[in-house]
Design a protein around this motif. Structure first.
Motif, PDB file in Angstrom:
ATOM      1  N   CYS A 143      47.104  46.132  32.079  1.00  0.00           N
ATOM      2  CA  CYS A 143      46.019  45.838  31.287  1.00  0.00           C
ATOM      3  C   CYS A 143      45.850  44.310  31.731  1.00  0.00           C
ATOM      4  O   CYS A 143      44.518  43.900  32.088  1.00  0.00           O
ATOM      5  CB  CYS A 143      46.492  45.566  29.859  1.00  0.00           C
ATOM      6  SG  CYS A 143      45.317  44.871  29.080  1.00  0.00           S
ATOM      7  N   VAL A 144      46.817  43.592  32.291  1.00  0.00           N
ATOM      8  CA  VAL A 144      46.521  42.122  32.636  1.00  0.00           C
ATOM      9  C   VAL A 144      46.115  42.308  33.925  1.00  0.00           C
ATOM     10  O   VAL A 144      45.092  41.443  34.063  1.00  0.00           O
ATOM     11  CB  VAL A 144      48.015  41.358  32.689  1.00  0.00           C
ATOM     12  CG1 VAL A 144      47.828  40.197  33.088  1.00  0.00           C
ATOM     13  CG2 VAL A 144      48.637  41.246  31.185  1.00  0.00           C
ATOM     14  N   SER A 145      46.569  43.107  34.890  1.00  0.00           N
ATOM     15  CA  SER A 145      46.308  42.858  36.358  1.00  0.00           C
ATOM     16  C   SER A 145      44.778  43.529  36.570  1.00  0.00           C
ATOM     17  O   SER A 145      44.143  43.131  37.494  1.00  0.00           O
ATOM     18  CB  SER A 145      47.296  43.527  37.255  1.00  0.00           C
ATOM     19  OG  SER A 145      47.340  44.849  36.939  1.00  0.00           O
ATOM     20  N   GLU A 146      44.487  44.588  35.684  1.00  0.00           N
ATOM     21  CA  GLU A 146      43.362  45.515  36.068  1.00  0.00           C
ATOM     22  C   GLU A 146      42.199  44.783  35.166  1.00  0.00           C
ATOM     23  O   GLU A 146      40.875  45.311  35.468  1.00  0.00           O
ATOM     24  CB  GLU A 146      43.647  46.674  36.180  1.00  0.00           C
ATOM     25  CG  GLU A 146      44.322  47.227  37.047  1.00  0.00           C
ATOM     26  CD  GLU A 146      44.742  49.035  37.164  1.00  0.00           C
ATOM     27  OE1 GLU A 146      43.874  49.579  36.542  1.00  0.00           O
ATOM     28  OE2 GLU A 146      45.672  49.180  37.618  1.00  0.00           O
ATOM     29  N   PHE A 147      42.431  44.527  34.073  1.00  0.00           N
ATOM     30  CA  PHE A 147      41.419  44.072  33.014  1.00  0.00           C
ATOM     31  C   PHE A 147      41.187  42.645  32.640  1.00  0.00           C
ATOM     32  O   PHE A 147      40.183  42.140  32.893  1.00  0.00           O
ATOM     33  CB  PHE A 147      41.696  44.888  31.807  1.00  0.00           C
ATOM     34  CG  PHE A 147      40.551  44.551  30.532  1.00  0.00           C
ATOM     35  CD1 PHE A 147      39.548  45.223  30.677  1.00  0.00           C
ATOM     36  CD2 PHE A 147      40.954  43.935  29.564  1.00  0.00           C
ATOM     37  CE1 PHE A 147      38.539  44.922  29.823  1.00  0.00           C
ATOM     38  CE2 PHE A 147      40.111  43.652  28.627  1.00  0.00           C
ATOM     39  CZ  PHE A 147      38.852  44.109  28.703  1.00  0.00           C
ATOM     40  N   LEU A 148      42.183  42.224  32.104  1.00  0.00           N
ATOM     41  CA  LEU A 148      42.167  40.741  31.917  1.00  0.00           C
ATOM     42  C   LEU A 148      41.848  39.765  33.009  1.00  0.00           C
ATOM     43  O   LEU A 148      41.150  38.753  33.090  1.00  0.00           O
ATOM     44  CB  LEU A 148      43.380  40.032  31.256  1.00  0.00           C
ATOM     45  CG  LEU A 148      43.522  40.898  29.770  1.00  0.00           C
ATOM     46  CD1 LEU A 148      44.695  40.386  29.045  1.00  0.00           C
ATOM     47  CD2 LEU A 148      42.137  40.647  28.948  1.00  0.00           C
ATOM     48  N   VAL A 149      42.571  39.926  34.188  1.00  0.00           N
ATOM     49  CA  VAL A 149      42.488  38.791  35.223  1.00  0.00           C
ATOM     50  C   VAL A 149      41.094  39.009  35.702  1.00  0.00           C
ATOM     51  O   VAL A 149      40.590  37.991  35.922  1.00  0.00           O
ATOM     52  CB  VAL A 149      43.589  39.197  36.525  1.00  0.00           C
ATOM     53  CG1 VAL A 149      43.298  38.367  37.669  1.00  0.00           C
ATOM     54  CG2 VAL A 149      44.977  38.920  35.921  1.00  0.00           C
ATOM     55  N   PRO A 150      40.568  39.988  36.052  1.00  0.00           N
ATOM     56  CA  PRO A 150      39.133  39.985  36.497  1.00  0.00           C
ATOM     57  C   PRO A 150      37.970  39.461  35.613  1.00  0.00           C
ATOM     58  O   PRO A 150      37.297  38.783  36.030  1.00  0.00           O
ATOM     59  CB  PRO A 150      38.815  41.559  37.015  1.00  0.00           C
ATOM     60  CG  PRO A 150      40.201  42.242  37.145  1.00  0.00           C
ATOM     61  CD  PRO A 150      40.955  41.626  36.305  1.00  0.00           C
ATOM     62  N   LYS A 151      38.345  39.688  34.374  1.00  0.00           N
ATOM     63  CA  LYS A 151      37.291  38.988  33.405  1.00  0.00           C
ATOM     64  C   LYS A 151      37.595  37.728  33.244  1.00  0.00           C
ATOM     65  O   LYS A 151      36.598  37.058  33.273  1.00  0.00           O
ATOM     66  CB  LYS A 151      37.746  39.814  31.893  1.00  0.00           C
ATOM     67  CG  LYS A 151      37.570  41.219  31.747  1.00  0.00           C
ATOM     68  CD  LYS A 151      36.160  41.496  32.185  1.00  0.00           C
ATOM     69  CE  LYS A 151      35.974  43.046  31.724  1.00  0.00           C
ATOM     70  NZ  LYS A 151      34.632  43.510  32.520  1.00  0.00           N
ATOM     71  N   ILE A 152      38.824  37.161  33.219  1.00  0.00           N
ATOM     72  CA  ILE A 152      39.163  35.596  33.299  1.00  0.00           C
ATOM     73  C   ILE A 152      38.412  34.928  34.431  1.00  0.00           C
ATOM     74  O   ILE A 152      37.610  33.858  34.513  1.00  0.00           O
ATOM     75  CB  ILE A 152      40.492  35.313  33.236  1.00  0.00           C
ATOM     76  CG1 ILE A 152      40.906  35.804  31.759  1.00  0.00           C
ATOM     77  CG2 ILE A 152      40.802  33.970  33.354  1.00  0.00           C
ATOM     78  CD1 ILE A 152      42.452  35.610  31.330  1.00  0.00           C
ATOM     79  N   VAL A 153      38.720  35.677  35.764  1.00  0.00           N
ATOM     80  CA  VAL A 153      38.169  34.989  36.942  1.00  0.00           C
ATOM     81  C   VAL A 153      36.764  35.231  37.036  1.00  0.00           C
ATOM     82  O   VAL A 153      36.142  34.264  37.477  1.00  0.00           O
ATOM     83  CB  VAL A 153      38.801  35.729  38.302  1.00  0.00           C
ATOM     84  CG1 VAL A 153      38.019  35.375  39.466  1.00  0.00           C
ATOM     85  CG2 VAL A 153      40.221  35.757  38.330  1.00  0.00           C
ATOM     86  N   SER A 154      35.932  36.020  36.390  1.00  0.00           N
ATOM     87  CA  SER A 154      34.641  36.186  36.324  1.00  0.00           C
ATOM     88  C   SER A 154      34.008  35.163  35.528  1.00  0.00           C
ATOM     89  O   SER A 154      33.192  34.398  35.678  1.00  0.00           O
ATOM     90  CB  SER A 154      34.227  37.574  36.076  1.00  0.00           C
ATOM     91  OG  SER A 154      32.704  37.782  35.769  1.00  0.00           O
ATOM     92  N   ALA A 155      34.704  34.862  34.330  1.00  0.00           N
ATOM     93  CA  ALA A 155      34.317  33.963  33.328  1.00  0.00           C
ATOM     94  C   ALA A 155      34.246  32.590  33.807  1.00  0.00           C
ATOM     95  O   ALA A 155      33.423  31.710  33.651  1.00  0.00           O
ATOM     96  CB  ALA A 155      35.030  34.159  32.079  1.00  0.00           C
ATOM     97  N   ALA A 156      35.218  32.345  34.703  1.00  0.00           N
ATOM     98  CA  ALA A 156      35.557  31.036  35.254  1.00  0.00           C
ATOM     99  C   ALA A 156      35.030  30.758  36.523  1.00  0.00           C
ATOM    100  O   ALA A 156      34.991  29.606  36.933  1.00  0.00           O
ATOM    101  CB  ALA A 156      37.056  30.773  35.402  1.00  0.00           C
ATOM    102  N   SER A 157      34.035  31.847  36.767  1.00  0.00           N
ATOM    103  CA  SER A 157      33.325  31.546  38.382  1.00  0.00           C
ATOM    104  C   SER A 157      32.081  30.284  37.855  1.00  0.00           C
ATOM    105  O   SER A 157      31.906  30.021  36.930  1.00  0.00           O
ATOM    106  CB  SER A 157      32.596  32.683  38.777  1.00  0.00           C
ATOM    107  OG  SER A 157      31.341  32.881  37.760  1.00  0.00           O
ATOM    108  N   SER A 158      31.944  29.541  38.956  1.00  0.00           N
ATOM    109  CA  SER A 158      30.876  28.628  38.810  1.00  0.00           C
ATOM    110  C   SER A 158      29.550  29.083  38.386  1.00  0.00           C
ATOM    111  O   SER A 158      28.754  28.445  37.585  1.00  0.00           O
ATOM    112  CB  SER A 158      30.629  27.793  40.197  1.00  0.00           C
ATOM    113  OG  SER A 158      30.213  28.787  41.207  1.00  0.00           O
ATOM    114  N   LYS A 159      29.122  30.278  38.810  1.00  0.00           N
ATOM    115  CA  LYS A 159      27.747  30.880  38.349  1.00  0.00           C
ATOM    116  C   LYS A 159      27.928  31.276  36.778  1.00  0.00           C
ATOM    117  O   LYS A 159      26.997  30.874  36.058  1.00  0.00           O
ATOM    118  CB  LYS A 159      27.659  32.241  39.015  1.00  0.00           C
ATOM    119  CG  LYS A 159      26.337  32.847  38.535  1.00  0.00           C
ATOM    120  CD  LYS A 159      26.061  34.078  39.495  1.00  0.00           C
ATOM    121  CE  LYS A 159      24.759  34.869  38.991  1.00  0.00           C
ATOM    122  NZ  LYS A 159      24.581  36.164  39.744  1.00  0.00           N
TER     123      LYS A 159
END
Length: 167
Positions: A143-159
Motif C-alpha cells: 500500500c505504501v510503495s504502490e499507492f501512497l508514495v506515488p500520490k505524495i510525490v505527485s502532490a509535492a511536484s512543483s506543478k
C-alpha cells in the motif's frame, strides 16, 4: 564536471548458466502448474493474468574521462493478478509476484508468491463499511510503495504546488 575515473573493482555478474537451457515449453508448464495449484486452493479465486518470465540483461556506464563499468545478470520471476468472487460478493483486486537470480529458487519463490496472492484475494471478500475513528493505522508495504508514495510525490511536484493542488 564529470568525476575522475576511480576503481570499481571487478564487475558484478549474476549469471546462472542454467538459464541457457530454459525452453518456452518449460515456462508454460511451470505457469500452468502454478495456476492450477492456486485455483485449487479455493473455488472462489479468479485470475485475470499470471505468468513466468526469464531475462538476461547487460548494463554499462562510460564517460569521456575514462570511467567504464559494466554489469550483467539473469533474472526469472512471475506474477499473478486477480480477485475472489463469492456469489454476488466481489473482493478487491490482489497481486503478488517474485523475482530470483538463480533458476533453482524460482518455483519455490513463485509458489510462495501465488500463495500470498490467494490469501490476499480471499481475505478481501466480505469487506464492509468500517467505523470512523482517529488513530494509528498500519498499512502493508504494498500500500505504501504502490499507492501512497506515488500520490505524495505527485502532490509535492512543483506543478501541483503551482496549480494549488498540493496540500
Amino acid at each position: 564536471d564529470l568525476p575522475e575515473p576511480q576503481s570499481f573493482g571487478a564487475g558484478v555478474h549474476c549469471i546462472d548458466s542454467s538459464f541457457d537451457d530454459v525452453r518456452t515449453e518449460e515456462m508454460v508448464k511451470l505457469s500452468m502448474k502454478l495456476l492450477k495449484q492456486t485455483l485449487a486452493r479455493d473455488s472462489r479465486l479468479t485470475v485475470d493474468t499470471a505468468g513466468v518470465s526469464f531475462s538476461r540483461s547487460t548494463s554499462a556506464i562510460a564517460s569521456s574521462k575514462g570511467i567504464a563499468h559494466g554489469w550483467r545478470g539473469d533474472a526469472a520471476g512471475g506474477s499473478i493478478f486477480g480477485m475472489a468472487l463469492d456469489g454476488s460478493k466481489v473482493g478487491s483486486f490482489a497481486y503478488d509476484g517474485a523475482r530470483v537470480r538463480t533458476l533453482e529458487n524460482l518455483e519455490e519463490e513463485l509458489v510462495s508468491a501465488f500463495s500470498r496472492f490467494s490469501l490476499k484475494a480471499i481475505g478481501a471478500l466480505g469487506a464492509g463499511a468500517g467505523e470512523s475513528f482517529r488513530g494509528p493505522v498500519l498499512l502493508p508495504p504494498e500500500c505504501v510503495s504502490e499507492f501512497l508514495v506515488p500520490k505524495i510525490v505527485s502532490a509535492a511536484s512543483s506543478k501541483s504546488v503551482r496549480q494549488g493542488r498540493s496540500p
